[in-house]
Design a protein around this motif. Structure first.
Motif, short mmCIF file in Angstrom:
data_model
loop_
_atom_site.label_atom_id
_atom_site.label_comp_id
_atom_site.label_asym_id
_atom_site.label_seq_id
_atom_site.Cartn_x
_atom_site.Cartn_y
_atom_site.Cartn_z
N ASP A 1 -16.82 22.57 -30.04
CA ASP A 1 -15.70 22.46 -30.14
C ASP A 1 -14.79 23.04 -30.88
OD1 ASP A 1 -16.29 19.65 -30.02
OD2 ASP A 1 -16.90 19.46 -32.03
N ILE A 2 -15.27 24.24 -31.17
CA ILE A 2 -14.89 25.77 -32.27
C ILE A 2 -14.02 26.58 -30.40
CG2 ILE A 2 -14.06 27.76 -33.35
CD1 ILE A 2 -16.37 25.83 -35.38
N GLN A 3 -15.43 26.53 -29.54
CA GLN A 3 -14.62 26.94 -28.38
C GLN A 3 -13.34 26.94 -27.80
OE1 GLN A 3 -18.65 27.70 -26.94
NE2 GLN A 3 -19.31 29.16 -27.91
N GLU A 4 -13.59 25.28 -27.51
CA GLU A 4 -12.75 25.27 -26.73
C GLU A 4 -11.04 24.99 -28.18
OE1 GLU A 4 -10.27 22.93 -24.09
OE2 GLU A 4 -11.51 23.18 -24.25
N LEU A 5 -11.17 25.01 -28.93
CA LEU A 5 -10.34 25.39 -29.91
C LEU A 5 -9.23 27.00 -29.37
CD1 LEU A 5 -10.55 23.37 -33.17
CD2 LEU A 5 -8.96 23.03 -31.84
N ILE A 6 -10.66 27.78 -29.84
CA ILE A 6 -10.22 29.16 -29.15
C ILE A 6 -9.73 29.45 -27.22
CG2 ILE A 6 -11.46 31.48 -28.90
CD1 ILE A 6 -13.16 30.11 -31.19
N ARG A 7 -10.33 28.57 -27.21
CA ARG A 7 -9.28 28.68 -25.80
C ARG A 7 -8.42 28.34 -25.54
NH1 ARG A 7 -7.74 25.78 -21.44
NH2 ARG A 7 -8.79 24.65 -23.19
N ARG A 8 -7.82 27.00 -26.38
CA ARG A 8 -6.57 26.75 -26.52
C ARG A 8 -6.21 27.53 -26.94
NH1 ARG A 8 -2.90 24.73 -23.85
NH2 ARG A 8 -0.83 23.38 -25.76
N LYS A 9 -6.09 27.76 -28.83
CA LYS A 9 -5.62 29.08 -29.27
C LYS A 9 -5.03 30.51 -28.17
CE LYS A 9 -7.55 32.43 -31.24
NZ LYS A 9 -6.63 33.98 -30.50
N GLU A 10 -6.37 31.21 -27.23
CA GLU A 10 -5.45 31.94 -26.44
C GLU A 10 -4.69 31.10 -25.31
OE1 GLU A 10 -9.47 32.97 -24.58
OE2 GLU A 10 -9.70 34.29 -27.10
N GLU A 11 -4.63 30.46 -25.02
CA GLU A 11 -3.58 30.43 -23.23
C GLU A 11 -2.15 29.47 -23.93
OE1 GLU A 11 -3.35 25.56 -22.17
OE2 GLU A 11 -5.02 26.09 -21.32
N ILE A 12 -2.19 28.94 -25.26
CA ILE A 12 -1.03 29.16 -26.37
C ILE A 12 -1.05 30.38 -26.43
CG2 ILE A 12 0.34 28.68 -27.78
CD1 ILE A 12 -1.34 26.05 -28.83
N GLU A 13 -1.43 31.47 -26.35
CA GLU A 13 -0.55 33.06 -26.60
C GLU A 13 -0.24 33.46 -25.80
OE1 GLU A 13 -4.14 34.14 -28.72
OE2 GLU A 13 -3.37 33.48 -30.43
N ALA A 14 -0.76 32.76 -24.52
CA ALA A 14 -0.71 33.28 -22.90
C ALA A 14 0.73 32.88 -22.90
CB ALA A 14 -1.67 33.49 -21.94
N GLN A 15 0.74 31.86 -22.96
CA GLN A 15 2.56 31.27 -22.75
C GLN A 15 3.41 32.10 -23.21
OE1 GLN A 15 1.72 26.69 -22.97
NE2 GLN A 15 0.60 26.57 -21.49
N ILE A 16 2.92 31.92 -24.50
CA ILE A 16 4.30 32.76 -25.55
C ILE A 16 4.37 33.79 -24.51
CG2 ILE A 16 4.59 33.93 -27.94
CD1 ILE A 16 3.29 31.67 -28.99
N LYS A 17 3.31 35.21 -24.35
CA LYS A 17 3.67 36.25 -23.78
C LYS A 17 4.20 35.92 -22.83
CE LYS A 17 1.70 40.57 -22.17
NZ LYS A 17 0.42 40.42 -21.57
N ALA A 18 3.72 34.64 -21.88
CA ALA A 18 5.10 34.39 -20.50
C ALA A 18 6.50 34.40 -21.30
CB ALA A 18 3.99 33.36 -19.80
N ASN A 19 6.55 34.12 -21.68
CA ASN A 19 8.41 33.16 -22.56
C ASN A 19 8.97 34.13 -22.99
OD1 ASN A 19 9.43 30.38 -21.83
ND2 ASN A 19 6.68 30.55 -22.87
N TYR A 20 8.11 35.01 -23.73
CA TYR A 20 9.23 36.46 -24.28
C TYR A 20 8.88 37.61 -23.02
CZ TYR A 20 9.32 36.14 -29.36
OH TYR A 20 8.71 35.48 -30.70
N GLU A 21 8.14 37.75 -21.75
CA GLU A 21 8.55 38.20 -20.91
C GLU A 21 10.06 37.41 -20.03
OE1 GLU A 21 5.02 38.17 -18.46
OE2 GLU A 21 3.82 40.03 -20.22
N VAL A 22 9.50 36.59 -19.95
CA VAL A 22 11.51 36.33 -19.32
C VAL A 22 12.78 36.87 -19.83
CG1 VAL A 22 12.57 33.90 -18.84
CG2 VAL A 22 10.32 33.59 -18.52
N LEU A 23 12.18 36.13 -21.34
CA LEU A 23 13.79 37.37 -21.87
C LEU A 23 13.90 37.98 -22.13
CD1 LEU A 23 12.90 35.19 -25.92
CD2 LEU A 23 14.75 34.76 -24.41
N GLU A 24 12.84 38.94 -21.59
CA GLU A 24 13.17 40.60 -22.03
C GLU A 24 13.55 40.69 -20.54
OE1 GLU A 24 12.24 44.69 -22.61
OE2 GLU A 24 12.40 42.95 -24.00
#
Length: 222
Positions: free
Chosen positions: A23-46
């Motif tokens: 369960d914790i590994q799945e939450l961490i995977r989800r966290k990393e997925e969100i972080e990747a999406q945040i980074k992608a959107n910041y790259e759009v702004l850049e």
């Protein structure tokens, strides 16, 4: 929306069911997925002239900026806000899950320790383990004798006399042999006196009386 997905994946509070490592590994995977999406959107702004989250989208005269894709910028900014909320929620779930897992591990360790203690006690009882048994008793002590100086008293029950103990005691000759070979050398003597164990140092020595000890010892019936 992102926040709905995060909520549905988490399954609500971790207390609703027993948290597992997966369960914790799945939450961490989800966290990393969100972080990747945040980074992608910041790259759009850049990519839009390096515009960030707070720079104005109008020019100095108040007209919409023509040098950036306003729709892309607004969409990226909105996504980042939603994703950051999702990220905060998932981090809270990870923290809660880790606390619950840690608490459960501590409870299990305490149960295992208590069980091991019970097993040790029951094993000791089944094997007949008990405090050392006395094998001999002091029935007289002469004043001024080495035994008296060492602190031996009448009715002391002997648990150890030098190298002699309950396991290897066969007869008073065992004690006599130890005494003869230890003249002038201190012997560690352990006695039980009125329910309390006492450690004494007895030095077999020639004195005014008979023998090297000045006491009489009798074997106990076992």
């Amino acid at each position: 929306m992102m926040s709905e997905k995060a909520g549905s994946q988490s399954g609500g509070s971790p207390e609703a069911s027993g948290v597992t490592v997966s369960d914790i590994q799945e939450l961490i995977r989800r966290k990393e997925e969100i972080e990747a999406q945040i980074k992608a959107n910041y790259e759009v702004l850049e990519s839009q002239k390096g515009i960030g989250m707070n720079e104005p989208l109008v020019d100095c005269e108040g007209y919409p900026r023509a040098d950036v894709d306003l729709y892309q910028v607004r969409t990226a900014r909105h996504n980042i806000v939603c994703l950051q909320n999702d990220h905060k929620a998932v981090m809270k779930q990870v923290e809660d899950a880790l606390h619950q897992l840690h608490a459960r591990d501590k409870e299990k360790q305490a149960r295992d320790l208590a069980e091991a203690h019970r097993e040790a006690l029951s094993r000791g009882q089944s094997q007949g383990l008990s405090p050392p048994q006395a094998f001999a008793k002091v029935n007289s002590v002469s004043p001024g004798s080495p035994a008296s100086i060492a602190g031996l008293q009448v009715d002391d029950e002997i648990l150890e006399f030098g190298s002699v103990n309950t396991q290897n005691f066969q007869s008073l000759q065992n004690i006599g042999s130890v005494v003869q070979h230890s003249e002038g050398k201190p012997l560690n003597v352990t006695v039980m006196r009125r329910g309390e164990k006492h450690q004494l140092r007895l030095v077999p020595t020639r004195w005014a009386g008979k023998g090297l000890l000045g006491c009489n010892i009798i074997p106990l019936q076992r």
